[in-house]
Design an enzyme around this catalytic site. Structure first.
Site, PDB file in Angstrom:
ATOM      1  CE1 TYR A  26      40.528  39.277  34.727  1.00  7.94           C
ATOM      2  CE2 TYR A  26      38.814  37.684  35.247  1.00  7.94           C
ATOM      3  CZ  TYR A  26      39.315  38.672  34.431  1.00  7.94           C
ATOM      4  OH  TYR A  26      38.612  39.062  33.308  1.00  7.94           O
TER       5      TYR A  26
ATOM      6  CE  LYS B 298      38.640  42.344  34.114  1.00 10.95           C
ATOM      7  NZ  LYS B 298      38.585  43.379  33.087  1.00 10.95           N
TER       8      LYS B 298
ATOM      9  CB  THR C 226      34.801  39.088  33.976  1.00 11.63           C
ATOM     10  OG1 THR C 226      34.880  37.655  33.926  1.00 11.63           O
ATOM     11  CG2 THR C 226      35.360  39.512  35.326  1.00 11.63           C
TER      12      THR C 226
ATOM     13  CD  GLU D  11      36.836  33.596  36.906  1.00 13.10           C
ATOM     14  OE1 GLU D  11      37.274  33.704  38.058  1.00 13.10           O
ATOM     15  OE2 GLU D  11      36.561  32.507  36.388  1.00 13.10           O
TER      16      GLU D  11
HETATM   17  P1  NAP Z   1      43.629  39.869  26.667  1.00 18.15           P
HETATM   18  O1  NAP Z   1      43.729  39.206  25.341  1.00 18.15           O
HETATM   19  O2  NAP Z   1      44.392  39.303  27.815  1.00 18.15           O
HETATM   20  O3  NAP Z   1      44.043  41.400  26.472  1.00 18.15           O
HETATM   21  C1  NAP Z   1      44.307  42.245  27.555  1.00 18.15           C
HETATM   22  C2  NAP Z   1      45.218  43.368  27.094  1.00 18.15           C
HETATM   23  O4  NAP Z   1      45.503  44.202  28.226  1.00 18.15           O
HETATM   24  C3  NAP Z   1      46.567  42.906  26.538  1.00 18.15           C
HETATM   25  O5  NAP Z   1      46.726  43.416  25.246  1.00 18.15           O
HETATM   26  C4  NAP Z   1      47.587  43.519  27.490  1.00 18.15           C
HETATM   27  O6  NAP Z   1      48.728  44.011  26.868  1.00 18.15           O
HETATM   28  C5  NAP Z   1      46.824  44.696  28.062  1.00 18.15           C
HETATM   29  N1  NAP Z   1      47.410  45.126  29.332  1.00 18.15           N
HETATM   30  C6  NAP Z   1      47.785  44.358  30.376  1.00 18.15           C
HETATM   31  N2  NAP Z   1      48.324  45.113  31.350  1.00 18.15           N
HETATM   32  C7  NAP Z   1      48.293  46.401  30.909  1.00 18.15           C
HETATM   33  C8  NAP Z   1      48.698  47.623  31.444  1.00 18.15           C
HETATM   34  N3  NAP Z   1      49.291  47.710  32.660  1.00 18.15           N
HETATM   35  N4  NAP Z   1      48.515  48.749  30.735  1.00 18.15           N
HETATM   36  C9  NAP Z   1      47.950  48.699  29.501  1.00 18.15           C
HETATM   37  N5  NAP Z   1      47.552  47.551  28.914  1.00 18.15           N
HETATM   38  C10 NAP Z   1      47.723  46.408  29.610  1.00 18.15           C
HETATM   39  O7  NAP Z   1      42.101  39.959  27.129  1.00 18.15           O
HETATM   40  P2  NAP Z   1      40.762  39.810  26.242  1.00 18.15           P
HETATM   41  O8  NAP Z   1      40.379  38.380  26.217  1.00 18.15           O
HETATM   42  O9  NAP Z   1      40.914  40.588  25.003  1.00 18.15           O
HETATM   43  O10 NAP Z   1      39.714  40.508  27.210  1.00 18.15           O
HETATM   44  C11 NAP Z   1      39.512  41.918  27.156  1.00 18.15           C
HETATM   45  C12 NAP Z   1      38.992  42.372  28.510  1.00 18.15           C
HETATM   46  O11 NAP Z   1      37.758  41.709  28.809  1.00 18.15           O
HETATM   47  C13 NAP Z   1      39.900  42.061  29.690  1.00 18.15           C
HETATM   48  O12 NAP Z   1      39.778  43.125  30.606  1.00 18.15           O
HETATM   49  C14 NAP Z   1      39.325  40.793  30.279  1.00 18.15           C
HETATM   50  O13 NAP Z   1      39.645  40.694  31.648  1.00 18.15           O
HETATM   51  C15 NAP Z   1      37.855  41.006  30.032  1.00 18.15           C
HETATM   52  N6  NAP Z   1      37.050  39.809  29.856  1.00 18.15           N
HETATM   53  C16 NAP Z   1      37.417  38.872  28.952  1.00 18.15           C
HETATM   54  C17 NAP Z   1      36.621  37.772  28.738  1.00 18.15           C
HETATM   55  C18 NAP Z   1      36.978  36.722  27.733  1.00 18.15           C
HETATM   56  O14 NAP Z   1      36.395  35.631  27.775  1.00 18.15           O
HETATM   57  N7  NAP Z   1      37.873  37.003  26.801  1.00 18.15           N
HETATM   58  C19 NAP Z   1      35.421  37.627  29.469  1.00 18.15           C
HETATM   59  C20 NAP Z   1      35.076  38.627  30.364  1.00 18.15           C
HETATM   60  C21 NAP Z   1      35.891  39.719  30.543  1.00 18.15           C
HETATM   61  P3  NAP Z   1      49.913  43.086  26.335  1.00 18.15           P
HETATM   62  O15 NAP Z   1      49.398  42.632  25.018  1.00 18.15           O
HETATM   63  O16 NAP Z   1      51.052  44.020  26.265  1.00 18.15           O
HETATM   64  O17 NAP Z   1      50.067  41.986  27.330  1.00 18.15           O
HETATM   65  O1  G4F Z   2      40.389  29.381  29.631  1.00 19.43           O
HETATM   66  P1  G4F Z   2      40.481  29.731  31.060  1.00 19.43           P
HETATM   67  O2  G4F Z   2      41.827  30.122  31.584  1.00 19.43           O
HETATM   68  O3  G4F Z   2      39.393  30.848  31.303  1.00 19.43           O
HETATM   69  P2  G4F Z   2      38.665  31.388  32.621  1.00 19.43           P
HETATM   70  O4  G4F Z   2      39.418  31.041  33.840  1.00 19.43           O
HETATM   71  O5  G4F Z   2      37.253  30.931  32.561  1.00 19.43           O
HETATM   72  O6  G4F Z   2      38.761  32.956  32.413  1.00 19.43           O
HETATM   73  C1  G4F Z   2      38.439  33.556  31.166  1.00 19.43           C
HETATM   74  O7  G4F Z   2      37.066  33.873  31.158  1.00 19.43           O
HETATM   75  C2  G4F Z   2      36.666  34.872  32.126  1.00 19.43           C
HETATM   76  C3  G4F Z   2      35.146  35.068  31.983  1.00 19.43           C
HETATM   77  O8  G4F Z   2      34.477  34.145  32.803  1.00 19.43           O
HETATM   78  C4  G4F Z   2      37.426  36.142  31.838  1.00 19.43           C
HETATM   79  F1  G4F Z   2      37.023  37.115  32.695  1.00 19.43           F
HETATM   80  C5  G4F Z   2      38.924  35.888  31.974  1.00 19.43           C
HETATM   81  O9  G4F Z   2      39.637  37.082  31.650  1.00 19.43           O
HETATM   82  C6  G4F Z   2      39.328  34.789  30.993  1.00 19.43           C
HETATM   83  O10 G4F Z   2      39.171  35.297  29.683  1.00 19.43           O
HETATM   84  O11 G4F Z   2      39.973  28.506  31.963  1.00 19.43           O
HETATM   85  C7  G4F Z   2      38.716  27.928  31.766  1.00 19.43           C
HETATM   86  C8  G4F Z   2      38.602  26.666  32.594  1.00 19.43           C
HETATM   87  C9  G4F Z   2      38.979  26.818  34.058  1.00 19.43           C
HETATM   88  O12 G4F Z   2      38.052  26.121  34.845  1.00 19.43           O
HETATM   89  C10 G4F Z   2      40.338  26.157  34.166  1.00 19.43           C
HETATM   90  O13 G4F Z   2      40.624  25.593  35.445  1.00 19.43           O
HETATM   91  O14 G4F Z   2      39.506  25.711  32.064  1.00 19.43           O
HETATM   92  C11 G4F Z   2      40.160  25.069  33.136  1.00 19.43           C
HETATM   93  N1  G4F Z   2      41.431  24.516  32.628  1.00 19.43           N
HETATM   94  C12 G4F Z   2      41.746  23.198  32.598  1.00 19.43           C
HETATM   95  N2  G4F Z   2      42.983  23.036  32.112  1.00 19.43           N
HETATM   96  C13 G4F Z   2      42.474  25.217  32.146  1.00 19.43           C
HETATM   97  C14 G4F Z   2      43.449  24.278  31.819  1.00 19.43           C
HETATM   98  N3  G4F Z   2      42.651  26.537  31.954  1.00 19.43           N
HETATM   99  C15 G4F Z   2      43.823  26.939  31.410  1.00 19.43           C
HETATM  100  N4  G4F Z   2      44.005  28.261  31.171  1.00 19.43           N
HETATM  101  N5  G4F Z   2      44.814  26.054  31.075  1.00 19.43           N
HETATM  102  C16 G4F Z   2      44.681  24.711  31.265  1.00 19.43           C
HETATM  103  O15 G4F Z   2      45.578  23.926  30.981  1.00 19.43           O
END
Ligand code: NAP
Ligand code: G4F
Length: 345
Positions: free
Chosen positions: A157, A161, A129, A131
């Site tokens: 987190y 990662k 990520t 992050e």
């Molecule tokens: P997500 O919607 O939060 O999905 C994560 C999944 O992991 C959930 O289905 C969760 O299961 C499962 N999980 C959590 N703990 C577990 C465990 N102990 N054993 C097995 N499964 C478990 O995340 P996403 O947005 O699809 O992202 C996919 C991956 O990419 C993650 O690793 C995230 O950190 C990474 N990532 C995401 C982004 C982004 O912007 N979306 C960017 C960079 C990296 P439950 O449904 O049961 O909770």
């Molecule tokens: O939507 P966020 O929670 O995403 P964040 O922290 O960027 O993380 C996501 O992207 C990462 C990749 O860079 C992934 F690795 C990670 O698993 C996840 O998918 O927050 C985005 C921004 C932050 O700066 C946060 O402080 O939005 C700001 N924010 C402002 N108000 C909020 C809120 N975030 C959340 N979740 N909720 C709020 O009310």
């Protein structure tokens, strides 16, 4: 014979997009779902209903033996490790569980592959990520972070990662595994969990439109994110595992926008122009035509340490993988608001 794939985190945002993509490409798809669910459990049923073509396997990233069983059952050609505690804000509240699942869970998955004898045959994708970059040591403001930029994670987190990232590199270098890290910048869409800011905003906009909610409460409005569409990003994941050699790649749009801008565009979709008034925790967003407050700050959503700016440089993925995002920022906001308007109407 088509290929076989095992996806952890199948029930999450990316899991659904990736399962669909690989099913359409002719893969036999196995997905890991956690918990002690019976097949009749509503959550199991919901995943099965959405993706009837996926064979669900009960396993947990914390439990190596369950992962070994999953690999033995699925006999995969490719494993995508998408499971994680993925919410940055939550990781400050539960840092130890985050370390165990998001960090140590990766080595559990890699060991499950080795213990099953798959280290030379199974291709492995790790969901790394942006992050990990953390926004400090930012020395390329013009182009954004590329694969060789410094890491400086700012959350439990991000730290977890970073372990997952380096252990993936280590298994590639130590055992010759075909193991890749996709360093993905934020990607969103209609499957995004409502605890993440983009979906929280799109849902609130739809609920405000239909009179189900008055105000949207947010934390930091000024952080910037490089937001793309999740459907585009899973294509990039797949392309990484189809190369001749394993490597790490950034997937990003190369554009960055504030939370404030996301709000403005989202409310515009329901014909509300936002005017900002006040500052810091007293700031509010009002409907310019009625003067009604529709956005306010709740400091509960501030984080102990913030990543102020994320901007990615996807040049390597574009050149080597031939990958490019299709959905742009306004298109993403519109897609999410339209989807939630449909759900809330
Ligand atoms: P997500 O919607 O939060 O999905 C994560 C999944 O992991 C959930 O289905 C969760 O299961 C499962 N999980 C959590 N703990 C577990 C465990 N102990 N054993 C097995 N499964 C478990 O995340 P996403 O947005 O699809 O992202 C996919 C991956 O990419 C993650 O690793 C995230 O950190 C990474 N990532 C995401 C982004 C982004 O912007 N979306 C960017 C960079 C990296 P439950 O449904 O049961 O909770
Ligand atoms: O939507 P966020 O929670 O995403 P964040 O922290 O960027 O993380 C996501 O992207 C990462 C990749 O860079 C992934 F690795 C990670 O698993 C996840 O998918 O927050 C985005 C921004 C932050 O700066 C946060 O402080 O939005 C700001 N924010 C402002 N108000 C909020 C809120 N975030 C959340 N979740 N909720 C709020 O009310």
């Amino acid at each position: 014979m088509g290929k076989r794939v095992l996806i952890t985190g199948i029930a999450g945002q990316d899991g659904g997009h990736l399962a669909k993509l690989l099913h359409e490409k002719g893969y036999k798809v196995y997905g890991i779902i956690r918990g002690q669910m019976e097949a009749s459990h509503p959550r199991y049923q919901a995943v099965k209903q959405e993706m009837p073509y996926v064979e669900l396997i009960m396993a947990d990233l914390l439990d190596l033996s369950s992962l070994v069983r999953a690999v033995q059952l699925a006999q995969p050609d490719e494993v995508y490790n998408l499971a994680a505690i993925s919410h940055v804000g939550y990781s400050f509240r539960d840092p130890i569980l985050t370390a165990d699942v998001t960090g140590k869970g990766v080595v559990n998955m890699l060991e499950a592959i080795r213990l099953s004898g798959g280290e030379k045959t199974i291709r492995f994708y790790q969901a790394s990520t942006s992050e990990m970059f953390g926004g400090l040591d930012y020395n390329r403001p013009d182009k954004g972070y590329s694969e060789d930029a410094n890491f400086h994670p700012r959350s439990p987190y991000g730290v977890a990662k970073l372990y997952g990232h380096w252990i993936t590199v280590n298994y590639r270098e130590s055992y010759g595994m075909f193991a890749c890290n996709g360093i993905l910048f934020n990607h969103e869409g209609e499957r995004r969990g409502s605890e993440f800011v983009t979906r929280k905003i799109s849902k609130a906009v739809a609920r405000i439109k239909y009179g189900k909610q008055d105000v949207l409460e947010l934390g930091n409005l000024d952080s910037k994110r490089d937001w793309g569409y999740a459907g585009d990003y899973v294509e990039g994941m797949w392309r990484m595992l189809q190369q001749d050699k394993p490597d790490d790649y950034v997937l990003a749009t190369g554009e960055t926008h504030t939370i404030r801008e996301f709000c403005e565009l989202a409310f515009k979709e329901i014909s509300i122009e936002i005017k900002w008034q006040g500052s810091d925790a007293e700031e509010v967003g009002v409907d310019a035509s009625t003067g009604k407050t529709v956005i306010k700050i709740n400091p509960e959503f501030y984080r102990p340490a913030e990543v102020d700016l994320l901007l990615g440089d996807p040049t390597k993925a574009e050149k080597v993988l031939g990958w490019k995002r299709k959905v742009d920022f306004p298109g993403l906001v519109k897609m999410m608001v339209d989807h939630d308007l449909g759900l809330e109407s």
